[in-house]
Design a protein around this motif. Structure first.
Motif, PDB file in Angstrom:
ATOM      1  N   GLN A 114      41.472  -7.010  92.338  1.00 19.50           N
ATOM      2  CA  GLN A 114      41.134  -8.056  93.305  1.00 19.50           C
ATOM      3  C   GLN A 114      40.580  -7.468  94.595  1.00 19.50           C
ATOM      4  N   ALA A 115      41.074  -6.288  94.989  1.00 25.05           N
ATOM      5  CA  ALA A 115      40.569  -5.655  96.210  1.00 25.05           C
ATOM      6  C   ALA A 115      39.191  -5.043  95.990  1.00 25.05           C
ATOM      7  N   LEU A 116      39.030  -4.284  94.915  1.00 23.37           N
ATOM      8  CA  LEU A 116      37.765  -3.590  94.696  1.00 23.37           C
ATOM      9  C   LEU A 116      36.622  -4.546  94.385  1.00 23.37           C
ATOM     10  N   LEU A 117      36.914  -5.602  93.640  1.00 24.24           N
ATOM     11  CA  LEU A 117      35.872  -6.548  93.249  1.00 24.24           C
ATOM     12  C   LEU A 117      35.748  -7.713  94.217  1.00 24.24           C
ATOM     13  N   ARG A 118      36.689  -7.779  95.179  1.00 21.97           N
ATOM     14  CA  ARG A 118      36.700  -8.869  96.171  1.00 21.97           C
ATOM     15  C   ARG A 118      36.641 -10.228  95.479  1.00 21.97           C
ATOM     16  N   ASN A 119      37.444 -10.339  94.429  1.00 23.29           N
ATOM     17  CA  ASN A 119      37.447 -11.563  93.636  1.00 23.29           C
ATOM     18  C   ASN A 119      38.900 -11.958  93.360  1.00 23.29           C
ATOM     19  N   PRO A 120      39.323 -13.138  93.815  1.00 20.32           N
ATOM     20  CA  PRO A 120      40.730 -13.532  93.645  1.00 20.32           C
ATOM     21  C   PRO A 120      41.123 -13.790  92.195  1.00 20.32           C
ATOM     22  N   LEU A 121      40.145 -13.925  91.299  1.00 23.20           N
ATOM     23  CA  LEU A 121      40.452 -14.181  89.891  1.00 23.20           C
ATOM     24  C   LEU A 121      40.509 -12.906  89.061  1.00 23.20           C
ATOM     25  N   ALA A 122      40.237 -11.772  89.668  1.00 23.21           N
ATOM     26  CA  ALA A 122      40.210 -10.521  88.909  1.00 23.21           C
ATOM     27  C   ALA A 122      41.613 -10.108  88.497  1.00 23.21           C
ATOM     28  N   ASP A 123      41.774  -9.823  87.221  1.00 21.46           N
ATOM     29  CA  ASP A 123      43.014  -9.242  86.699  1.00 21.46           C
ATOM     30  C   ASP A 123      42.663  -8.575  85.374  1.00 21.46           C
ATOM     31  N   PRO A 124      43.548  -7.731  84.837  1.00 13.21           N
ATOM     32  CA  PRO A 124      43.184  -6.983  83.628  1.00 13.21           C
ATOM     33  C   PRO A 124      42.891  -7.872  82.436  1.00 13.21           C
ATOM     34  N   TYR A 125      43.491  -9.058  82.388  1.00 14.23           N
ATOM     35  CA  TYR A 125      43.252  -9.957  81.263  1.00 14.23           C
ATOM     36  C   TYR A 125      41.852 -10.559  81.338  1.00 14.23           C
ATOM     37  N   LEU A 126      41.492 -11.060  82.526  1.00 13.28           N
ATOM     38  CA  LEU A 126      40.201 -11.712  82.689  1.00 13.28           C
ATOM     39  C   LEU A 126      39.047 -10.721  82.668  1.00 13.28           C
ATOM     40  N   MET A 127      39.275  -9.494  83.148  1.00 18.99           N
ATOM     41  CA  MET A 127      38.199  -8.519  83.213  1.00 18.99           C
ATOM     42  C   MET A 127      37.975  -7.772  81.899  1.00 18.99           C
ATOM     43  N   GLY A 128      38.665  -8.161  80.849  1.00 21.91           N
ATOM     44  CA  GLY A 128      38.426  -7.574  79.539  1.00 21.91           C
ATOM     45  C   GLY A 128      39.244  -6.344  79.229  1.00 21.91           C
ATOM     46  N   LEU A 129      39.997  -5.830  80.201  1.00 17.07           N
ATOM     47  CA  LEU A 129      40.766  -4.608  79.967  1.00 17.07           C
ATOM     48  C   LEU A 129      41.836  -4.818  78.895  1.00 17.07           C
ATOM     49  N   SER A 130      42.590  -5.897  78.998  1.00 21.35           N
ATOM     50  CA  SER A 130      43.645  -6.150  78.011  1.00 21.35           C
ATOM     51  C   SER A 130      43.069  -6.384  76.625  1.00 21.35           C
ATOM     52  N   ALA A 131      41.965  -7.135  76.560  1.00 20.29           N
ATOM     53  CA  ALA A 131      41.349  -7.400  75.259  1.00 20.29           C
ATOM     54  C   ALA A 131      40.819  -6.115  74.631  1.00 20.29           C
ATOM     55  N   GLY A 132      40.170  -5.265  75.441  1.00 23.81           N
ATOM     56  CA  GLY A 132      39.669  -4.003  74.921  1.00 23.81           C
ATOM     57  C   GLY A 132      40.783  -3.081  74.479  1.00 23.81           C
ATOM     58  N   ALA A 133      41.874  -3.044  75.259  1.00 28.57           N
ATOM     59  CA  ALA A 133      43.020  -2.211  74.886  1.00 28.57           C
ATOM     60  C   ALA A 133      43.637  -2.702  73.587  1.00 28.57           C
ATOM     61  N   SER A 134      43.733  -4.014  73.413  1.00 31.97           N
ATOM     62  CA  SER A 134      44.274  -4.558  72.167  1.00 31.97           C
ATOM     63  C   SER A 134      43.390  -4.186  70.986  1.00 31.97           C
ATOM     64  N   THR A 135      42.084  -4.267  71.165  1.00 29.83           N
ATOM     65  CA  THR A 135      41.171  -3.901  70.082  1.00 29.83           C
ATOM     66  C   THR A 135      41.334  -2.438  69.697  1.00 29.83           C
ATOM     67  N   GLY A 136      41.381  -1.567  70.699  1.00 30.55           N
ATOM     68  CA  GLY A 136      41.546  -0.145  70.415  1.00 30.55           C
ATOM     69  C   GLY A 136      42.848   0.156  69.702  1.00 30.55           C
ATOM     70  N   ALA A 137      43.940  -0.478  70.145  1.00 30.60           N
ATOM     71  CA  ALA A 137      45.234  -0.248  69.512  1.00 30.60           C
ATOM     72  C   ALA A 137      45.259  -0.769  68.081  1.00 30.60           C
ATOM     73  N   VAL A 138      44.655  -1.931  67.843  1.00 29.45           N
ATOM     74  CA  VAL A 138      44.642  -2.500  66.498  1.00 29.45           C
ATOM     75  C   VAL A 138      43.767  -1.675  65.566  1.00 29.45           C
ATOM     76  N   LEU A 139      42.644  -1.167  66.055  1.00 26.29           N
ATOM     77  CA  LEU A 139      41.787  -0.322  65.219  1.00 26.29           C
ATOM     78  C   LEU A 139      42.540   0.921  64.745  1.00 26.29           C
ATOM     79  N   VAL A 140      43.358   1.491  65.626  1.00 22.74           N
ATOM     80  CA  VAL A 140      44.121   2.681  65.252  1.00 22.74           C
ATOM     81  C   VAL A 140      45.263   2.323  64.312  1.00 22.74           C
ATOM     82  N   ALA A 141      46.002   1.247  64.648  1.00 26.76           N
ATOM     83  CA  ALA A 141      47.212   0.915  63.890  1.00 26.76           C
ATOM     84  C   ALA A 141      46.925   0.271  62.548  1.00 26.76           C
ATOM     85  N   VAL A 142      45.884  -0.571  62.481  1.00 26.30           N
ATOM     86  CA  VAL A 142      45.626  -1.338  61.265  1.00 26.30           C
ATOM     87  C   VAL A 142      44.476  -0.763  60.450  1.00 26.30           C
TER      88      VAL A 142
END
Length: 347
Positions: A87-115
């Protein structure tokens, strides 16, 4: 003056509240335990006391619930810190790891390895999640840069809107990749376990998970505090921060990399948990102000308390069933965020 005194007192009391929440989280569950049982078990392990404790109760406390509560606290602190940074770096009150794609990308990477078995066993879930988080954020930044660069006038406004839209697009794309991987490579039992994990699951947490979660959360918090003045400077935008002597590319790159590392490690352990990185920084900003010397520790402590409490609620809300913790954070976080928005609109 009174507001500052109250905020300072709250920061001193927050660790006590966190410790009490962890103890309650250790005592509450399908098999309820007394706080005296928890205290005696911890004393036996930490201080070699010789209190009489039932072996089954001691095993529940030490091998299951206590590390689970610690990991919940670390994840809550880490996710709240990622929200503060983004939120500070992007100066956007809606910024968070879920909305910015970080959580989704991390889930994809973890599932590719595990499954899907990507890496042939040589790549851990944490490394897969980290790689996915970095790749997702890279895609989001590239798309936002291309979209805002192609638009005319109102460059700052265009960039902020483009970043949110790019984050939504990136999240949906990586969520689709995750679903495709599960549908193609997982059997029914694996698919059920992965889907439950993706909504946030602390059931499989053991002591070996504590060290990486604690390490990234503590390191992330220390890094944010070290760069607290730089984060304050971003309030004036990138040009304003540069005029104050901040090396904008280096600071932004290092903090975003740290954010991606935190999200990657935490998601690989507990799954994608939403709303913590969005709601907690806003609530703490309302209570302690926007200066990051107070906002960083307040958000970390509040995030830790919030996620431990959410884990407790997930175990007692439905009798005989443990809900995914992401369900609880959404049920609590969505109304809380609405209240924050309404109170902010009135001030």
């Amino acid at each position: 003056m009174r507001a500052r005194t109250g905020a300072g007192l709250g920061l001193w009391l927050a660790p006590v509240l966190l410790a009490a929440t962890i103890l309650i989280g250790t005592a509450v569950g399908e098999t309820p335990l007394t706080l005296s049982t928890v205290f005696r078990t911890l004393a036996n392990h930490f201080w070699q006391a010789d209190y009489p404790v039932d072996a089954i109760d001691a095993g529940i406390v030490w091998s299951y619930r206590f590390p689970r509560a610690i990991v919940a606290a670390c994840c809550g602190a880490g996710l709240a810190l990622t929200g503060v940074v983004l939120q500070a770096l992007l100066r956007n009150p809606l910024a968070d790891p879920y909305l910015m794609g970080l959580s989704a990308g991390a889930s994809t990477g973890a599932v590719l390895v595990a499954v899907a078995g990507v890496g042939g066993g040589a790549v851990s879930m944490s490394m897969g999640a980290l790689t996915g988080a970095l790749l997702a954020f890279g895609c989001v930044v590239a798309l936002a840069h291309a979209a805002s660069g192609a638009a005319g006038g109102g460059r700052a406004t265009q960039a902020a809107a483009a970043m949110i839209l790019a984050g939504i697009a990136g999240s949906q794309m990586f969520n689709a990749l995750t679903a495709f991987t599960i549908a193609r490579s997982a059997n029914a039992e694996q698919a059920r376990g992965i889907m439950f994990w993706m909504m946030g699951n602390l059931s499989g947490i053991r002591w070996e998970d504590v060290a990486p979660c604690a390490a990234v959360s503590l390191a992330g918090g220390a890094l944010c505090l070290w760069h607290r003045r730089g984060l304050d400077a971003f309030t004036f935008g990138t040009h304003g921060a540069a005029s104050l002597g901040i090396n904008v590319p280096v600071l932004r790159g290092s903090l975003i990399a740290a954010t991606a590392i935190m999200v990657g490690v935490l998601v690989s352990k507990v799954g994608a948990i939403g709303f913590v990185g969005l709601v907690v920084p806003h609530a703490m900003r309302f209570l302690v102000g926007a200066r990051h010397d107070r906002l960083v520790p307040a958000s970390a402590l509040a995030g830790a308390v919030f996620l431990v409490a959410a884990d407790v609620i997930s175990r007692i809300l439905v009798a005989g069933q443990v809900l995914p913790i992401g369900v609880v954070t959404a049920l609590v976080g969505a109304p809380a965020f609405a209240l924050v928005l309404l109170r902010g609109a009135r001030t």
